[in-house]
Write a protein that holds these residues in place. Structure first.
Motif, short mmCIF file in Angstrom:
data_model
loop_
_atom_site.label_atom_id
_atom_site.label_comp_id
_atom_site.label_asym_id
_atom_site.label_seq_id
_atom_site.Cartn_x
_atom_site.Cartn_y
_atom_site.Cartn_z
N LYS A 188 -10.18 7.66 -2.98
CA LYS A 188 -10.08 6.98 -4.27
C LYS A 188 -10.04 8.03 -5.38
CE LYS A 188 -10.76 2.75 -2.54
NZ LYS A 188 -9.82 1.64 -2.62
N TRP A 189 -9.54 7.64 -6.52
CA TRP A 189 -9.31 8.57 -7.63
C TRP A 189 -9.97 8.12 -8.93
CZ3 TRP A 189 -5.83 12.88 -7.36
CH2 TRP A 189 -5.17 13.00 -6.13
N THR A 190 -10.42 9.13 -9.68
CA THR A 190 -10.91 8.91 -11.04
C THR A 190 -9.88 9.49 -11.99
OG1 THR A 190 -13.18 9.14 -10.30
CG2 THR A 190 -12.78 9.50 -12.66
N ASP B 199 0.81 -1.23 0.00
CA ASP B 199 0.00 0.00 0.00
C ASP B 199 0.84 1.28 0.00
OD1 ASP B 199 0.78 0.04 2.58
OD2 ASP B 199 -1.20 -0.34 3.44
N PHE C 276 -13.42 -0.37 -6.48
CA PHE C 276 -13.12 0.26 -5.18
C PHE C 276 -13.60 -0.56 -3.98
CE2 PHE C 276 -13.37 4.65 -7.45
CZ PHE C 276 -12.08 4.48 -7.93
N GLU C 277 -14.53 -1.49 -4.20
CA GLU C 277 -15.02 -2.30 -3.07
C GLU C 277 -14.67 -3.77 -3.25
OE1 GLU C 277 -19.10 -1.49 -1.83
OE2 GLU C 277 -18.96 0.54 -2.60
N ASN D 274 -6.77 1.92 -5.93
CA ASN D 274 -6.81 3.34 -5.54
C ASN D 274 -7.49 4.19 -6.59
OD1 ASN D 274 -3.54 2.80 -4.38
ND2 ASN D 274 -5.24 3.30 -3.03
N SER D 275 -7.52 3.73 -7.85
CA SER D 275 -8.02 4.58 -8.92
C SER D 275 -8.50 3.73 -10.08
CB SER D 275 -6.92 5.52 -9.40
OG SER D 275 -5.89 4.76 -10.02
N TYR E 244 -15.94 8.27 -3.69
CA TYR E 244 -15.24 7.42 -2.72
C TYR E 244 -14.08 8.18 -2.08
CZ TYR E 244 -17.63 3.17 -4.24
OH TYR E 244 -18.58 2.22 -4.52
N ASN F 232 -9.07 14.18 -6.12
CA ASN F 232 -9.69 12.90 -6.50
C ASN F 232 -9.84 12.70 -8.01
OD1 ASN F 232 -11.85 14.57 -7.11
ND2 ASN F 232 -13.28 13.60 -5.69
#
Lengths: 286, 286
Positions: free
Chosen positions: B137-139, B84, B109-110, B115-116, B134, B195
Protein backbone atom coordinates in the motif's frame (compact mmCIF):
# COMPACT_ATOMS: atom_id res chain seq x y z
CA UNK A 1 -24.75 27.32 17.64
CA UNK A 2 -23.60 30.92 18.06
CA UNK A 3 -20.78 32.02 20.32
CA UNK A 4 -23.26 33.67 22.71
CA UNK A 5 -25.21 30.41 23.00
CA UNK A 6 -22.06 28.39 23.63
CA UNK A 7 -20.81 30.80 26.29
CA UNK A 8 -24.21 30.77 27.95
CA UNK A 9 -24.20 26.96 28.12
CA UNK A 10 -20.73 26.96 29.64
CA UNK A 11 -21.49 29.39 32.44
CA UNK A 12 -24.95 28.01 33.11
CA UNK A 13 -23.62 24.48 33.60
CA UNK A 14 -20.22 25.42 34.99
CA UNK A 15 -18.25 23.20 32.64
CA UNK A 16 -16.20 23.45 29.46
CA UNK A 17 -15.74 19.72 29.04
CA UNK A 18 -15.95 18.07 25.63
CA UNK A 19 -16.45 14.30 25.58
CA UNK A 20 -14.60 12.62 22.74
CA UNK A 21 -16.46 9.73 21.13
CA UNK A 22 -13.45 7.87 19.68
CA UNK A 23 -15.47 4.68 19.78
CA UNK A 24 -13.48 1.59 18.83
CA UNK A 25 -15.71 -1.50 18.42
CA UNK A 26 -12.94 -3.64 19.91
CA UNK A 27 -13.07 -1.67 23.16
CA UNK A 28 -16.82 -1.78 23.66
CA UNK A 29 -17.74 -3.76 26.81
CA UNK A 30 -18.49 -7.44 26.14
CA UNK A 31 -22.16 -7.30 27.05
CA UNK A 32 -22.85 -4.74 24.28
CA UNK A 33 -20.78 -6.27 21.50
CA UNK A 34 -23.46 -8.56 20.14
CA UNK A 35 -25.86 -5.63 19.79
CA UNK A 36 -26.68 -5.10 16.07
CA UNK A 37 -25.68 -1.44 16.37
CA UNK A 38 -23.13 -1.71 19.16
CA UNK A 39 -21.23 1.51 18.42
CA UNK A 40 -24.33 3.67 18.47
CA UNK A 41 -25.70 1.90 21.57
CA UNK A 42 -22.41 2.53 23.37
CA UNK A 43 -22.37 6.19 22.34
CA UNK A 44 -26.01 6.68 23.29
CA UNK A 45 -25.38 5.43 26.80
CA UNK A 46 -22.24 7.53 27.17
CA UNK A 47 -24.12 10.61 25.97
CA UNK A 48 -27.08 9.99 28.30
CA UNK A 49 -24.72 9.56 31.23
CA UNK A 50 -22.42 12.52 30.57
CA UNK A 51 -24.83 15.20 29.26
CA UNK A 52 -24.97 17.14 32.49
CA UNK A 53 -21.17 17.31 32.86
CA UNK A 54 -20.20 18.56 29.42
CA UNK A 55 -21.06 21.19 26.83
CA UNK A 56 -19.73 19.45 23.74
CA UNK A 57 -19.20 16.11 22.02
CA UNK A 58 -16.39 15.44 19.59
CA UNK A 59 -16.83 12.61 17.12
CA UNK A 60 -13.54 11.36 15.76
CA UNK A 61 -14.52 10.39 12.21
CA UNK A 62 -11.58 8.00 11.73
CA UNK A 63 -13.01 5.44 14.16
CA UNK A 64 -16.27 5.34 12.19
CA UNK A 65 -14.72 5.32 8.73
CA UNK A 66 -12.59 2.35 9.80
CA UNK A 67 -15.85 0.36 10.06
CA UNK A 68 -16.94 1.16 6.51
CA UNK A 69 -20.60 1.88 5.72
CA UNK A 70 -21.80 0.57 9.07
CA UNK A 71 -19.48 3.01 10.78
CA UNK A 72 -20.69 5.98 8.78
CA UNK A 73 -24.22 4.98 9.75
CA UNK A 74 -23.30 4.88 13.46
CA UNK A 75 -21.66 8.30 13.12
CA UNK A 76 -24.82 9.74 11.59
CA UNK A 77 -27.10 8.23 14.24
CA UNK A 78 -24.78 9.50 16.98
CA UNK A 79 -24.60 13.12 15.87
CA UNK A 80 -28.38 13.19 15.37
CA UNK A 81 -28.87 11.81 18.89
CA UNK A 82 -26.92 14.61 20.61
CA UNK A 83 -29.36 17.28 21.89
CA UNK A 84 -28.98 20.75 20.45
CA UNK A 85 -28.00 22.14 23.84
CA UNK A 86 -24.60 20.57 23.16
CA UNK A 87 -21.97 21.74 20.69
CA UNK A 88 -20.99 19.03 18.19
CA UNK A 89 -17.56 18.65 16.62
CA UNK A 90 -16.69 16.49 13.61
CA UNK A 91 -13.05 15.79 14.36
CA UNK A 92 -12.22 15.10 10.75
CA UNK A 93 -9.06 17.13 10.03
CA UNK A 94 -10.24 17.85 6.49
CA UNK A 95 -8.82 20.37 4.00
CA UNK A 96 -8.31 20.41 0.21
CA UNK A 97 -8.45 22.85 -2.72
CA UNK A 98 -11.43 25.22 -2.64
CA UNK A 99 -13.98 23.27 -4.68
CA UNK A 100 -13.20 20.11 -2.70
CA UNK A 101 -13.33 21.79 0.71
CA UNK A 102 -16.75 23.07 -0.32
CA UNK A 103 -17.82 19.43 -0.61
CA UNK A 104 -16.38 18.58 2.82
CA UNK A 105 -18.26 21.52 4.31
CA UNK A 106 -21.44 20.17 2.74
CA UNK A 107 -20.71 16.73 4.19
CA UNK A 108 -20.51 17.94 7.79
CA UNK A 109 -22.81 21.00 7.75
CA UNK A 110 -25.56 19.92 5.33
CA UNK A 111 -25.64 16.13 4.94
CA UNK A 112 -24.84 15.92 8.70
CA UNK A 113 -25.90 18.45 11.35
CA UNK A 114 -22.51 19.13 12.98
CA UNK A 115 -21.87 22.55 14.54
CA UNK A 116 -18.19 22.44 13.68
CA UNK A 117 -15.42 20.55 11.91
CA UNK A 118 -11.68 20.37 12.51
CA UNK A 119 -9.62 21.50 9.52
CA UNK A 120 -5.93 21.08 8.60
CA UNK A 121 -4.24 24.32 7.47
CA UNK A 122 -1.41 23.04 5.24
CA UNK A 123 -3.03 24.01 1.91
CA UNK A 124 -3.83 27.59 2.98
CA UNK A 125 -6.67 30.09 2.62
CA UNK A 126 -8.81 28.57 -0.11
CA UNK A 127 -8.75 25.18 1.64
CA UNK A 128 -10.15 26.70 4.86
CA UNK A 129 -12.53 29.44 3.74
CA UNK A 130 -15.35 27.24 2.37
CA UNK A 131 -15.93 25.93 5.92
CA UNK A 132 -16.26 29.50 7.21
CA UNK A 133 -19.13 30.38 4.89
CA UNK A 134 -21.89 28.79 6.99
CA UNK A 135 -23.96 30.92 9.39
CA UNK A 136 -23.83 29.49 12.92
CA UNK A 137 -21.19 26.88 12.02
CA UNK A 138 -17.58 26.76 13.17
CA UNK A 139 -14.18 25.90 11.74
CA UNK A 140 -11.68 24.51 14.25
CA UNK A 141 -8.26 24.92 12.67
CA UNK A 142 -5.22 22.88 13.72
CA UNK A 143 -2.80 25.16 15.53
CA UNK A 144 -0.29 23.37 17.76
CA UNK A 145 -1.24 19.73 18.26
CA UNK A 146 -0.67 17.38 21.20
CA UNK A 147 1.31 14.65 19.44
CA UNK A 148 5.10 14.12 19.23
CA UNK A 149 5.02 14.90 15.48
CA UNK A 150 4.04 18.52 16.30
CA UNK A 151 7.80 19.14 16.45
CA UNK A 152 8.39 18.10 12.85
CA UNK A 153 6.71 21.03 11.10
CA UNK A 154 4.40 23.01 13.41
CA UNK A 155 7.35 24.25 15.47
CA UNK A 156 9.67 25.13 12.57
CA UNK A 157 11.04 28.68 12.58
CA UNK A 158 9.48 30.46 9.62
CA UNK A 159 9.81 33.81 7.92
CA UNK A 160 8.33 35.69 5.00
CA UNK A 161 9.26 38.99 3.44
CA UNK A 162 6.26 40.95 2.24
CA UNK A 163 6.45 43.85 -0.17
CA UNK A 164 4.38 46.73 1.23
CA UNK A 165 4.12 50.45 0.50
CA UNK A 166 4.98 52.74 3.44
CA UNK A 167 4.83 56.49 2.69
CA UNK A 168 5.24 55.77 -1.01
CA UNK A 169 8.31 53.57 -0.51
CA UNK A 170 8.41 49.84 -1.13
CA UNK A 171 9.71 48.06 1.94
CA UNK A 172 9.98 44.36 2.74
CA UNK A 173 9.44 43.84 6.45
CA UNK A 174 10.08 40.31 7.62
CA UNK A 175 7.36 38.42 9.40
CA UNK A 176 8.83 35.69 11.61
CA UNK A 177 7.55 33.00 13.95
CA UNK A 178 6.88 29.31 14.33
CA UNK A 179 4.75 27.72 11.60
CA UNK A 180 1.75 27.41 13.95
CA UNK A 181 2.05 31.14 14.74
CA UNK A 182 1.75 31.92 11.03
CA UNK A 183 -1.36 29.75 10.98
CA UNK A 184 -2.85 31.65 13.94
CA UNK A 185 -2.11 35.02 12.36
CA UNK A 186 -3.28 34.20 8.85
CA UNK A 187 -6.47 32.48 9.94
CA UNK A 188 -7.64 35.49 11.92
CA UNK A 189 -7.92 37.31 8.57
CA UNK A 190 -10.16 34.53 7.26
CA UNK A 191 -12.53 33.98 10.19
CA UNK A 192 -13.73 35.72 13.35
CA UNK A 193 -14.12 34.94 17.03
CA UNK A 194 -17.63 33.90 16.13
CA UNK A 195 -16.81 31.17 13.62
CA UNK A 196 -13.18 30.15 14.10
CA UNK A 197 -11.50 28.17 16.89
CA UNK A 198 -8.02 26.67 17.12
CA UNK A 199 -6.82 23.23 18.19
CA UNK A 200 -4.11 23.56 20.84
CA UNK A 201 -2.86 20.32 22.41
CA UNK A 202 -2.93 20.01 26.19
CA UNK A 203 0.59 18.60 26.18
CA UNK A 204 1.82 22.06 25.06
CA UNK A 205 0.95 23.52 28.48
CA UNK A 206 4.31 25.33 28.82
CA UNK A 207 3.49 27.47 25.83
CA UNK A 208 -0.18 28.11 26.58
CA UNK A 209 0.23 31.65 27.83
CA UNK A 210 2.08 32.70 24.67
CA UNK A 211 -0.44 30.88 22.47
CA UNK A 212 -3.30 32.64 24.23
CA UNK A 213 -1.61 35.96 23.44
CA UNK A 214 -1.79 35.07 19.71
CA UNK A 215 -5.59 34.86 19.84
CA UNK A 216 -6.82 36.39 23.11
CA UNK A 217 -10.54 36.00 22.45
CA UNK A 218 -10.84 32.91 20.26
CA UNK A 219 -11.99 29.58 21.61
CA UNK A 220 -9.39 26.80 21.76
CA UNK A 221 -10.29 23.15 21.46
CA UNK A 222 -7.83 21.39 23.74
CA UNK A 223 -7.34 17.64 23.28
CA UNK A 224 -4.72 15.64 25.10
CA UNK A 225 -6.02 15.75 28.68
CA UNK A 226 -6.19 12.32 30.30
CA UNK A 227 -4.70 9.49 28.22
CA UNK A 228 -2.22 11.83 26.54
CA UNK A 229 -1.10 13.37 29.85
CA UNK A 230 -2.02 17.07 29.66
CA UNK A 231 -2.95 18.87 32.91
CA UNK A 232 -6.36 20.53 33.20
CA UNK A 233 -5.11 22.88 35.90
CA UNK A 234 -2.15 24.16 33.85
CA UNK A 235 -4.24 24.74 30.76
CA UNK A 236 -7.02 26.48 32.63
CA UNK A 237 -4.70 28.76 34.59
CA UNK A 238 -2.91 29.86 31.47
CA UNK A 239 -5.60 29.98 28.82
CA UNK A 240 -9.05 30.76 30.23
CA UNK A 241 -10.33 34.13 29.11
CA UNK A 242 -13.30 36.24 30.22
CA UNK A 243 -15.74 34.18 28.13
CA UNK A 244 -14.02 30.91 29.05
CA UNK A 245 -12.50 30.47 25.60
CA UNK A 246 -11.76 26.78 26.12
CA UNK A 247 -13.30 23.45 25.22
CA UNK A 248 -11.19 20.79 26.91
CA UNK A 249 -11.61 17.34 25.43
CA UNK A 250 -11.09 13.95 27.04
CA UNK A 251 -11.87 10.82 25.05
CA UNK A 252 -10.32 7.56 26.23
CA UNK A 253 -10.13 8.64 29.90
CA UNK A 254 -13.91 9.00 29.95
CA UNK A 255 -15.41 6.53 27.51
CA UNK A 256 -13.16 3.63 28.53
CA UNK A 257 -13.20 4.36 32.26
CA UNK A 258 -14.58 0.87 32.80
CA UNK A 259 -14.73 -2.26 30.65
CA UNK A 260 -17.71 -3.62 32.54
CA UNK A 261 -21.45 -3.15 32.51
CA UNK A 262 -20.96 -0.01 34.59
CA UNK A 263 -19.06 1.76 31.77
CA UNK A 264 -21.60 4.58 31.45
CA UNK A 265 -21.72 5.24 35.21
CA UNK A 266 -17.93 5.25 35.36
CA UNK A 267 -17.75 7.58 32.34
CA UNK A 268 -20.17 9.91 34.13
CA UNK A 269 -18.05 9.77 37.27
CA UNK A 270 -14.86 10.77 35.44
CA UNK A 271 -16.66 13.45 33.41
CA UNK A 272 -18.14 14.70 36.68
CA UNK A 273 -14.66 15.01 38.20
CA UNK A 274 -13.44 17.10 35.28
CA UNK A 275 -16.57 19.24 35.43
CA UNK A 276 -16.20 19.74 39.20
CA UNK A 277 -12.65 20.99 38.73
CA UNK A 278 -13.69 23.21 35.80
CA UNK A 279 -16.45 24.78 37.87
CA UNK A 280 -13.90 26.10 40.36
CA UNK A 281 -11.78 27.62 37.58
CA UNK A 282 -14.84 29.28 36.05
CA UNK A 283 -15.89 30.69 39.42
CA UNK A 284 -12.44 32.15 39.92
CA UNK A 285 -13.01 34.17 36.73
CA UNK A 286 -15.86 36.19 38.24
CA UNK B 1 0.21 -2.87 -5.98
CA UNK B 2 4.02 -2.84 -5.85
CA UNK B 3 6.22 -0.27 -7.53
CA UNK B 4 7.42 -2.82 -10.07
CA UNK B 5 3.83 -3.67 -11.01
CA UNK B 6 2.90 -0.01 -11.38
CA UNK B 7 5.93 0.74 -13.55
CA UNK B 8 5.18 -2.30 -15.68
CA UNK B 9 1.60 -1.11 -16.27
CA UNK B 10 2.80 2.35 -17.22
CA UNK B 11 5.30 1.19 -19.84
CA UNK B 12 3.12 -1.60 -21.17
CA UNK B 13 0.22 0.78 -21.83
CA UNK B 14 2.27 3.87 -22.61
CA UNK B 15 0.39 6.14 -20.22
CA UNK B 16 0.74 7.67 -16.75
CA UNK B 17 -2.72 9.18 -16.70
CA UNK B 18 -4.84 9.09 -13.57
CA UNK B 19 -8.56 9.76 -14.00
CA UNK B 20 -10.05 11.70 -11.10
CA UNK B 21 -13.55 10.64 -10.11
CA UNK B 22 -14.67 13.89 -8.44
CA UNK B 23 -18.23 12.95 -9.18
CA UNK B 24 -20.76 15.66 -8.29
CA UNK B 25 -24.38 14.43 -8.57
CA UNK B 26 -25.38 17.86 -9.86
CA UNK B 27 -23.08 17.51 -12.85
CA UNK B 28 -24.17 14.04 -13.91
CA UNK B 29 -25.86 14.11 -17.35
CA UNK B 30 -29.64 14.44 -17.19
CA UNK B 31 -30.43 11.03 -18.63
CA UNK B 32 -28.61 9.31 -15.74
CA UNK B 33 -29.87 11.41 -12.85
CA UNK B 34 -33.01 9.42 -12.16
CA UNK B 35 -30.95 6.22 -11.84
CA UNK B 36 -31.23 4.88 -8.26
CA UNK B 37 -27.46 4.75 -8.01
CA UNK B 38 -26.57 7.56 -10.41
CA UNK B 39 -23.09 8.31 -9.04
CA UNK B 40 -21.93 4.71 -9.32
CA UNK B 41 -23.53 4.31 -12.75
CA UNK B 42 -21.74 7.42 -13.98
CA UNK B 43 -18.41 6.24 -12.55
CA UNK B 44 -18.84 2.75 -13.98
CA UNK B 45 -19.33 4.10 -17.48
CA UNK B 46 -16.39 6.50 -17.12
CA UNK B 47 -14.20 3.65 -15.90
CA UNK B 48 -15.27 1.28 -18.71
CA UNK B 49 -14.58 3.98 -21.28
CA UNK B 50 -11.21 5.18 -19.98
CA UNK B 51 -9.56 1.95 -18.74
CA UNK B 52 -7.28 1.58 -21.75
CA UNK B 53 -5.98 5.17 -21.53
CA UNK B 54 -5.03 5.35 -17.86
CA UNK B 55 -3.16 3.45 -15.16
CA UNK B 56 -4.88 4.90 -12.10
CA UNK B 57 -8.16 6.22 -10.71
CA UNK B 58 -8.34 8.82 -7.97
CA UNK B 59 -11.53 8.99 -5.93
CA UNK B 60 -11.97 12.35 -4.23
CA UNK B 61 -13.68 11.31 -0.99
CA UNK B 62 -15.18 14.77 -0.35
CA UNK B 63 -17.65 14.45 -3.22
CA UNK B 64 -18.96 11.17 -1.79
CA UNK B 65 -19.05 12.28 1.86
CA UNK B 66 -21.11 15.30 0.79
CA UNK B 67 -23.87 12.84 -0.17
CA UNK B 68 -23.97 11.17 3.24
CA UNK B 69 -24.43 7.41 3.58
CA UNK B 70 -25.50 7.02 -0.04
CA UNK B 71 -22.28 8.67 -1.11
CA UNK B 72 -20.11 6.41 1.00
CA UNK B 73 -21.92 3.47 -0.59
CA UNK B 74 -21.21 4.79 -4.11
CA UNK B 75 -17.55 5.27 -3.15
CA UNK B 76 -17.31 1.67 -1.98
CA UNK B 77 -19.01 0.27 -5.09
CA UNK B 78 -16.75 2.38 -7.29
CA UNK B 79 -13.44 1.33 -5.78
CA UNK B 80 -14.51 -2.32 -5.84
CA UNK B 81 -15.42 -1.99 -9.51
CA UNK B 82 -11.97 -0.79 -10.62
CA UNK B 83 -9.96 -3.76 -11.95
CA UNK B 84 -6.75 -4.61 -10.08
CA UNK B 85 -4.66 -3.76 -13.14
CA UNK B 86 -5.29 -0.11 -12.15
CA UNK B 87 -3.81 1.76 -9.20
CA UNK B 88 -6.46 3.23 -6.88
CA UNK B 89 -6.09 6.42 -4.88
CA UNK B 90 -8.32 7.57 -2.02
CA UNK B 91 -7.84 11.31 -2.30
CA UNK B 92 -8.80 11.92 1.30
CA UNK B 93 -6.06 14.22 2.69
CA UNK B 94 -6.23 12.49 6.07
CA UNK B 95 -3.80 12.82 8.99
CA UNK B 96 -4.19 12.88 12.80
CA UNK B 97 -2.37 11.69 15.93
CA UNK B 98 -0.93 8.17 15.70
CA UNK B 99 -3.83 6.12 17.09
CA UNK B 100 -6.30 8.02 14.91
CA UNK B 101 -4.24 7.77 11.72
CA UNK B 102 -4.14 4.02 12.37
CA UNK B 103 -7.95 4.07 12.10
CA UNK B 104 -7.84 6.07 8.85
CA UNK B 105 -5.36 3.56 7.42
CA UNK B 106 -7.79 0.78 8.36
CA UNK B 107 -10.62 2.67 6.66
CA UNK B 108 -8.89 2.88 3.28
CA UNK B 109 -6.65 -0.21 3.32
CA UNK B 110 -8.80 -2.76 5.17
CA UNK B 111 -12.47 -1.73 5.14
CA UNK B 112 -11.89 -0.51 1.55
CA UNK B 113 -9.41 -1.98 -0.95
CA UNK B 114 -7.56 1.20 -1.97
CA UNK B 115 -3.91 0.94 -3.06
CA UNK B 116 -3.09 4.38 -1.67
CA UNK B 117 -4.36 7.35 0.27
CA UNK B 118 -3.38 11.02 0.20
CA UNK B 119 -2.15 12.32 3.58
CA UNK B 120 -1.64 15.84 4.98
CA UNK B 121 1.74 16.36 6.69
CA UNK B 122 1.00 19.18 9.16
CA UNK B 123 0.97 16.99 12.30
CA UNK B 124 4.29 15.27 11.53
CA UNK B 125 5.79 11.80 11.74
CA UNK B 126 3.34 9.91 13.94
CA UNK B 127 0.41 11.19 11.84
CA UNK B 128 1.92 9.76 8.65
CA UNK B 129 3.69 6.54 9.69
CA UNK B 130 0.57 4.41 10.38
CA UNK B 131 -0.28 4.62 6.67
CA UNK B 132 3.20 3.37 5.74
CA UNK B 133 2.85 0.13 7.68
CA UNK B 134 0.87 -1.78 5.04
CA UNK B 135 2.64 -4.12 2.62
CA UNK B 136 1.86 -3.20 -1.00
CA UNK B 137 0.00 0.00 0.00
CA UNK B 138 1.09 3.58 -0.61
CA UNK B 139 1.03 6.91 1.20
CA UNK B 140 0.80 9.97 -1.04
CA UNK B 141 1.93 12.91 1.05
CA UNK B 142 1.02 16.52 0.24
CA UNK B 143 4.13 18.33 -0.93
CA UNK B 144 3.46 21.48 -2.95
CA UNK B 145 -0.17 21.73 -3.98
CA UNK B 146 -1.80 23.32 -7.03
CA UNK B 147 -4.10 25.83 -5.31
CA UNK B 148 -3.54 29.55 -4.60
CA UNK B 149 -3.38 28.83 -0.84
CA UNK B 150 -0.11 26.91 -1.39
CA UNK B 151 1.59 30.28 -0.93
CA UNK B 152 0.21 30.77 2.59
CA UNK B 153 2.27 28.11 4.37
CA UNK B 154 3.82 25.57 1.97
CA UNK B 155 6.14 28.22 0.51
CA UNK B 156 7.21 29.83 3.81
CA UNK B 157 10.95 30.06 4.38
CA UNK B 158 11.76 27.71 7.25
CA UNK B 159 14.77 26.85 9.35
CA UNK B 160 15.68 24.59 12.21
CA UNK B 161 18.84 24.34 14.26
CA UNK B 162 19.67 20.82 15.26
CA UNK B 163 22.10 19.92 18.02
CA UNK B 164 24.50 17.26 16.72
CA UNK B 165 27.86 15.88 17.87
CA UNK B 166 30.73 16.32 15.42
CA UNK B 167 34.13 15.05 16.62
CA UNK B 168 32.95 15.28 20.22
CA UNK B 169 31.80 18.88 19.87
CA UNK B 170 28.17 19.99 19.99
CA UNK B 171 27.31 22.03 16.94
CA UNK B 172 24.02 23.42 15.71
CA UNK B 173 23.95 23.40 11.93
CA UNK B 174 20.96 25.15 10.43
CA UNK B 175 18.66 23.33 8.05
CA UNK B 176 16.83 25.76 5.78
CA UNK B 177 14.26 25.61 2.99
CA UNK B 178 10.63 26.12 2.13
CA UNK B 179 8.11 24.29 4.32
CA UNK B 180 7.32 21.80 1.54
CA UNK B 181 11.04 21.04 1.22
CA UNK B 182 11.15 20.12 4.91
CA UNK B 183 8.21 17.82 4.25
CA UNK B 184 10.03 16.16 1.34
CA UNK B 185 13.21 15.67 3.38
CA UNK B 186 11.57 14.44 6.57
CA UNK B 187 9.19 12.05 4.83
CA UNK B 188 12.01 10.25 3.04
CA UNK B 189 13.15 9.06 6.48
CA UNK B 190 9.69 7.64 7.14
CA UNK B 191 8.94 5.89 3.86
CA UNK B 192 10.69 4.56 0.77
CA UNK B 193 10.40 4.82 -3.00
CA UNK B 194 8.27 1.69 -2.73
CA UNK B 195 5.54 3.04 -0.45
CA UNK B 196 5.69 6.84 -0.49
CA UNK B 197 4.70 9.32 -3.22
CA UNK B 198 4.30 13.10 -3.09
CA UNK B 199 1.55 15.39 -4.34
CA UNK B 200 3.01 18.15 -6.52
CA UNK B 201 0.54 20.47 -8.22
CA UNK B 202 0.77 20.91 -11.99
CA UNK B 203 0.43 24.67 -11.59
CA UNK B 204 3.87 24.68 -9.96
CA UNK B 205 5.53 23.79 -13.28
CA UNK B 206 8.26 26.45 -12.92
CA UNK B 207 9.60 24.70 -9.86
CA UNK B 208 9.27 21.12 -11.06
CA UNK B 209 12.95 20.57 -11.86
CA UNK B 210 13.98 21.66 -8.35
CA UNK B 211 11.22 19.60 -6.77
CA UNK B 212 12.34 16.54 -8.74
CA UNK B 213 15.84 17.06 -7.34
CA UNK B 214 14.42 16.76 -3.80
CA UNK B 215 13.16 13.23 -4.51
CA UNK B 216 14.71 11.96 -7.74
CA UNK B 217 13.20 8.49 -7.68
CA UNK B 218 9.87 8.89 -5.90
CA UNK B 219 6.60 8.94 -7.77
CA UNK B 220 4.73 12.27 -7.85
CA UNK B 221 0.97 12.48 -8.08
CA UNK B 222 0.32 15.60 -10.15
CA UNK B 223 -3.16 17.12 -10.02
CA UNK B 224 -4.05 20.42 -11.65
CA UNK B 225 -3.78 19.54 -15.35
CA UNK B 226 -6.83 20.59 -17.33
CA UNK B 227 -9.40 22.63 -15.39
CA UNK B 228 -6.72 24.10 -13.12
CA UNK B 229 -4.48 25.04 -16.03
CA UNK B 230 -1.25 23.04 -15.59
CA UNK B 231 0.68 21.97 -18.71
CA UNK B 232 1.32 18.27 -19.31
CA UNK B 233 4.32 19.04 -21.52
CA UNK B 234 6.07 21.23 -18.94
CA UNK B 235 5.56 18.74 -16.14
CA UNK B 236 6.68 15.79 -18.21
CA UNK B 237 9.80 17.51 -19.54
CA UNK B 238 10.89 18.54 -16.08
CA UNK B 239 9.86 15.67 -13.87
CA UNK B 240 9.81 12.34 -15.68
CA UNK B 241 12.47 9.96 -14.39
CA UNK B 242 13.80 6.64 -15.71
CA UNK B 243 10.85 4.72 -14.24
CA UNK B 244 8.37 7.42 -15.25
CA UNK B 245 7.86 8.63 -11.66
CA UNK B 246 4.67 10.51 -12.49
CA UNK B 247 0.95 9.95 -12.19
CA UNK B 248 -0.73 12.93 -13.82
CA UNK B 249 -4.33 13.41 -12.81
CA UNK B 250 -7.17 15.09 -14.67
CA UNK B 251 -10.64 15.10 -13.17
CA UNK B 252 -13.12 17.67 -14.45
CA UNK B 253 -11.51 17.93 -17.91
CA UNK B 254 -12.23 14.24 -18.49
CA UNK B 255 -15.36 13.29 -16.57
CA UNK B 256 -17.31 16.42 -17.55
CA UNK B 257 -16.06 16.56 -21.16
CA UNK B 258 -19.69 16.36 -22.28
CA UNK B 259 -23.00 16.93 -20.52
CA UNK B 260 -24.87 14.74 -22.96
CA UNK B 261 -25.50 11.04 -23.44
CA UNK B 262 -22.08 10.77 -25.06
CA UNK B 263 -20.26 11.74 -21.82
CA UNK B 264 -18.39 8.44 -21.58
CA UNK B 265 -17.21 8.54 -25.21
CA UNK B 266 -16.11 12.16 -24.80
CA UNK B 267 -14.32 11.28 -21.56
CA UNK B 268 -12.52 8.50 -23.42
CA UNK B 269 -11.59 10.89 -26.22
CA UNK B 270 -10.01 13.41 -23.83
CA UNK B 271 -8.29 10.66 -21.81
CA UNK B 272 -7.03 9.24 -25.11
CA UNK B 273 -5.52 12.61 -26.07
CA UNK B 274 -3.63 12.83 -22.78
CA UNK B 275 -2.47 9.23 -23.17
CA UNK B 276 -1.34 9.83 -26.75
CA UNK B 277 0.79 12.78 -25.63
CA UNK B 278 2.16 10.81 -22.67
CA UNK B 279 3.20 7.95 -24.93
CA UNK B 280 5.51 10.25 -26.85
CA UNK B 281 7.16 11.49 -23.65
CA UNK B 282 7.63 7.92 -22.41
CA UNK B 283 9.16 6.87 -25.72
CA UNK B 284 11.61 9.76 -25.54
CA UNK B 285 12.90 8.27 -22.27
CA UNK B 286 14.22 5.14 -23.96
Amino acid sequence: MTRAQLVEQIFQKGTYLCVGLDTDPEKIPDHLRSHPDAVFEFNKRIIDATLEHCVAYKINTAFYEAQGLKGWEALERTVRYIPDTHFTIADAKRGDIGNTSTQYAKAFFEALPFNSVTVAPYMGADSVKPFLGYEGKWTILLGLTSNPGARDFELLDCSRSTDILVDGVHTAPKETGKLFEFVFRAAQHWGSEGNLMFVVGATQADAFRQIRALAPNHFFLVPGVGAQGGSLRDISEQALNAECGLLVNASRAIIYASEGEDFAEEAAAIAGQYAFEMKSYLEALK
